[in-house]
Write an enzyme that holds these catalytic residues in place. Structure first.
Site, PDB file in Angstrom:
ATOM      1  N   GLU A 117      -8.886  20.143 -24.648  1.00 48.67           N
ATOM      2  CA  GLU A 117      -8.629  18.866 -24.394  1.00 48.67           C
ATOM      3  C   GLU A 117      -7.334  18.425 -24.031  1.00 48.67           C
ATOM      4  O   GLU A 117      -6.327  19.081 -24.351  1.00 48.67           O
ATOM      5  CB  GLU A 117      -8.629  18.156 -25.898  1.00 48.67           C
ATOM      6  CG  GLU A 117      -8.904  16.578 -26.116  1.00 48.67           C
ATOM      7  CD  GLU A 117      -9.107  16.146 -27.716  1.00 48.67           C
ATOM      8  OE1 GLU A 117      -9.735  16.763 -28.239  1.00 48.67           O
ATOM      9  OE2 GLU A 117      -8.642  15.194 -27.626  1.00 48.67           O
ATOM     10  N   ASP A 119      -5.116  15.085 -23.567  1.00 47.68           N
ATOM     11  CA  ASP A 119      -5.263  13.704 -24.395  1.00 47.68           C
ATOM     12  C   ASP A 119      -3.817  12.796 -24.113  1.00 47.68           C
ATOM     13  O   ASP A 119      -3.116  13.259 -24.114  1.00 47.68           O
ATOM     14  CB  ASP A 119      -5.134  14.345 -25.666  1.00 47.68           C
ATOM     15  CG  ASP A 119      -5.829  13.564 -26.905  1.00 47.68           C
ATOM     16  OD1 ASP A 119      -6.478  12.499 -26.147  1.00 47.68           O
ATOM     17  OD2 ASP A 119      -5.724  13.594 -28.052  1.00 47.68           O
ATOM     18  N   GLU A 121      -3.004   9.165 -25.476  1.00 55.15           N
ATOM     19  CA  GLU A 121      -3.341   7.961 -26.533  1.00 55.15           C
ATOM     20  C   GLU A 121      -2.262   7.118 -26.353  1.00 55.15           C
ATOM     21  O   GLU A 121      -1.104   7.299 -26.555  1.00 55.15           O
ATOM     22  CB  GLU A 121      -3.399   8.734 -27.993  1.00 55.15           C
ATOM     23  CG  GLU A 121      -4.517   9.744 -28.061  1.00 55.15           C
ATOM     24  CD  GLU A 121      -4.777   9.957 -29.477  1.00 55.15           C
ATOM     25  OE1 GLU A 121      -4.999   9.315 -30.397  1.00 55.15           O
ATOM     26  OE2 GLU A 121      -4.606  11.335 -29.686  1.00 55.15           O
ATOM     27  N   ARG A 145       0.508  20.224 -29.692  1.00 53.94           N
ATOM     28  CA  ARG A 145       1.363  20.270 -28.305  1.00 53.94           C
ATOM     29  C   ARG A 145       1.864  18.702 -27.944  1.00 53.94           C
ATOM     30  O   ARG A 145       1.499  18.493 -26.672  1.00 53.94           O
ATOM     31  CB  ARG A 145       0.785  21.178 -27.114  1.00 53.94           C
ATOM     32  CG  ARG A 145       0.406  22.514 -27.439  1.00 53.94           C
ATOM     33  CD  ARG A 145       0.115  23.195 -26.254  1.00 53.94           C
ATOM     34  NE  ARG A 145      -0.309  24.661 -26.468  1.00 53.94           N
ATOM     35  CZ  ARG A 145      -1.417  25.294 -26.759  1.00 53.94           C
ATOM     36  NH1 ARG A 145      -2.539  24.349 -27.100  1.00 53.94           N
ATOM     37  NH2 ARG A 145      -1.679  26.358 -26.975  1.00 53.94           N
ATOM     38  N   GLU A 146       2.390  17.928 -29.120  1.00 55.99           N
ATOM     39  CA  GLU A 146       2.608  16.715 -28.842  1.00 55.99           C
ATOM     40  C   GLU A 146       3.949  16.483 -28.045  1.00 55.99           C
ATOM     41  O   GLU A 146       4.917  16.988 -28.135  1.00 55.99           O
ATOM     42  CB  GLU A 146       2.510  15.850 -29.934  1.00 55.99           C
ATOM     43  CG  GLU A 146       1.518  15.998 -31.035  1.00 55.99           C
ATOM     44  CD  GLU A 146       1.741  17.174 -32.015  1.00 55.99           C
ATOM     45  OE1 GLU A 146       2.413  18.174 -31.772  1.00 55.99           O
ATOM     46  OE2 GLU A 146       0.861  17.478 -32.919  1.00 55.99           O
ATOM     47  N   TRP A 211      -2.112   5.974 -39.213  1.00 56.14           N
ATOM     48  CA  TRP A 211      -1.031   6.677 -38.666  1.00 56.14           C
ATOM     49  C   TRP A 211      -0.381   6.270 -37.415  1.00 56.14           C
ATOM     50  O   TRP A 211       0.678   6.490 -36.975  1.00 56.14           O
ATOM     51  CB  TRP A 211      -1.463   8.188 -38.511  1.00 56.14           C
ATOM     52  CG  TRP A 211      -2.596   8.441 -37.339  1.00 56.14           C
ATOM     53  CD1 TRP A 211      -3.850   8.496 -37.504  1.00 56.14           C
ATOM     54  CD2 TRP A 211      -2.546   8.563 -35.897  1.00 56.14           C
ATOM     55  NE1 TRP A 211      -4.752   8.480 -36.613  1.00 56.14           N
ATOM     56  CE2 TRP A 211      -3.716   8.297 -35.733  1.00 56.14           C
ATOM     57  CE3 TRP A 211      -1.482   8.432 -35.028  1.00 56.14           C
ATOM     58  CZ2 TRP A 211      -4.107   8.861 -34.342  1.00 56.14           C
ATOM     59  CZ3 TRP A 211      -1.714   8.598 -33.821  1.00 56.14           C
ATOM     60  CH2 TRP A 211      -2.931   8.689 -33.218  1.00 56.14           C
ATOM     61  N   GLY A 215       4.460   5.189 -37.921  1.00 55.63           N
ATOM     62  CA  GLY A 215       4.038   6.044 -38.708  1.00 55.63           C
ATOM     63  C   GLY A 215       2.978   5.608 -39.766  1.00 55.63           C
ATOM     64  O   GLY A 215       2.845   6.141 -40.999  1.00 55.63           O
TER      65      GLY A 215
HETATM   66  C1  LIG Z   1       6.597   0.413 -32.242  1.00 52.15           C
HETATM   67  O1  LIG Z   1       7.980  -0.246 -32.501  1.00 52.15           O
HETATM   68  C2  LIG Z   1       9.069   0.377 -33.264  1.00 52.15           C
HETATM   69  C3  LIG Z   1      10.371  -0.520 -33.263  1.00 52.15           C
HETATM   70  O2  LIG Z   1      10.504  -0.626 -31.932  1.00 52.15           O
HETATM   71  C4  LIG Z   1       9.316   1.859 -32.731  1.00 52.15           C
HETATM   72  O3  LIG Z   1      10.279   2.315 -33.419  1.00 52.15           O
HETATM   73  C5  LIG Z   1       7.832   2.564 -32.635  1.00 52.15           C
HETATM   74  O4  LIG Z   1       8.180   3.709 -31.795  1.00 52.15           O
HETATM   75  C6  LIG Z   1       6.879   1.828 -31.658  1.00 52.15           C
HETATM   76  N1  LIG Z   1       5.734   2.449 -31.397  1.00 52.15           N
HETATM   77  C7  LIG Z   1       4.827   2.815 -32.481  1.00 52.15           C
HETATM   78  C8  LIG Z   1       3.522   3.467 -32.156  1.00 52.15           C
HETATM   79  O5  LIG Z   1       5.099   2.656 -33.623  1.00 52.15           O
END
Ligand SMILES: *[C@@H]1O[C@H](CO)[C@@H](O)[C@H](O)[C@H]1NC(C)=O
Ligand SMILES: *[C@@H]1O[C@H](CO)[C@@H](O)[C@H](O)[C@H]1NC(C)=O
Length: 298
Positions: A117, A119, A121, A145-146, A211, A215
């Site tokens: 794959e 990928d 995203e 392998r991110e 996720w 996070g």
């Molecule tokens: C979303 O915004 C926060 C704050 O700017 C950042 O830390 C984070 O990496 C961004 N992206 C995601 C996918 O959470």
């Protein structure tokens, strides 16, 4: 006419599809458009809430995500062994937290130990916060392998071109024509690389609130739904071998033909500016078992 899924619930929606379809056919007949997205792909899930429409000369696919019906996705009708794939995408605008739009290459059903794959995203975010472009490469069922990137533009206000070039020497991921990632075929050192099976091109929009955003702390705000990501202008260029070689799988190892396809200086510059995670630099993660082969030079 697979587009007109029998499961289409609303007849108004079906009418809209019929109208869109007639427009597409008229468009194709009038301007001799070589390849319509509509002809190149099948909507593989979420047929009842995703749709094609014309924007000027370009037929555009709106992938939809809502709470009741979930996400949607498509796959190319053809599968390819090596090639360059370019597509223009405009991502979910405003509060896209929890949503993930994708663009990836994957073989049809194979046992997991053969799963390859490539990928891309796009991880959504709260209004005003930046998207993350998350990339990964699986070979023979092994991923991990991110590499992640911060885009240097707002990907929700306009279409931008995202590309995968997969040749016998490299997999190159490009954003608006600039390479951001390369994964090289280094078989002599035992680095795994996809070399033998055709892959189909896929795209999707789905809910990954567990996720995707910060996070998993920021969930999807369903009051903002339905969410849409727009795809169009798919260009597929089969692998072009070097002069005197019958097909690109037969490239002699010493050939530098495909190395010339990679602008190494541009790659380094872009990574310096926009890479926010690199598994090959994650000391903590590989402290005990050592880095994967492709991350080392010995
Ligand atoms: C979303 O915004 C926060 C704050 O700017 C950042 O830390 C984070 O990496 C961004 N992206 C995601 C996918 O959470
Ligand atoms: C995003 O927000 C702007 C400003 O409030 C609004 O005009 C626009 O329609 C919104 N876009 C979407 C896709 O909801």
């Amino acid at each position: 006419m697979a587009l007109l899924s029998p499961s289409s619930s609303s007849s108004r929606h079906s009418m809209a599809l019929v109208v869109a379809l007639l427009l597409l056919m008229a468009m194709a007949a009038r301007s001799g458009v070589a390849s319509l997205l509509y002809d190149q792909i099948d909507i593989t899930w979420g047929q009842d809430h995703s749709f094609f429409y014309m924007d000027g000369d370009l037929d555009t696919l709106a992938l939809c995500l809502d709470e009741a019906r979930g996400g949607s996705g498509f796959a190319s009708k053809d599968a390819y062994l090596y090639g360059r794939f370019d597509i223009d995408i405009m991502l979910v605008a405003n509060n896209s937290a929890g949503t993930v739009a994708t663009f990836y290459l994957m073989p049809d059903d194979v046992p997991w130990e053969y799963h390859d794959e490539v990928d891309l995203e796009f991880l959504g975010n709260s209004t005003g916060e930046p998207y993350t472009l998350h990339t990964n490469i699986y070979v023979n069922g092994v991923g991990g392998r991110e590499q992640q990137f911060r885009l240097w533009f707002d990907p929700t206000t306009d279409f931008h071109t995202y590309s995968i070039e997969w040749n016998t020497k490299h997999i190159i991921i490009l954003v608006d024509g600039t390479p951001v990632r390369v994964y090289s075929n280094d078989a002599t050192r035992g680095v795994a690389f996809p070399t033998w099976q055709r892959m189909r091109l896929h795209g999707s929009l789905w809910n990954a609130e567990e996720w995707a955003t910060q996070g998993g702390r920021v969930k999807t705000d369903w009051t903002q739904a339905p969410f849409y990501a727009y795809y169009r202008n798919l260009r597929v260029t089969p692998c072009v071998p070097s002069p005197g070689v019958a097909w690109c799988g037969d490239e002699p190892p010493e050939s530098t033909w495909f190395d010339q396809r990679l602008d190494a200086a541009a790659l380094q510059r872009m990574q310096g500016e926009s890479m926010i995670y690199d598994y090959c630099a994650d000391q903590k993660r590989f402290k005990d078992k050592g880095f994967p082969k492709e991350c080392t030079t010995d």
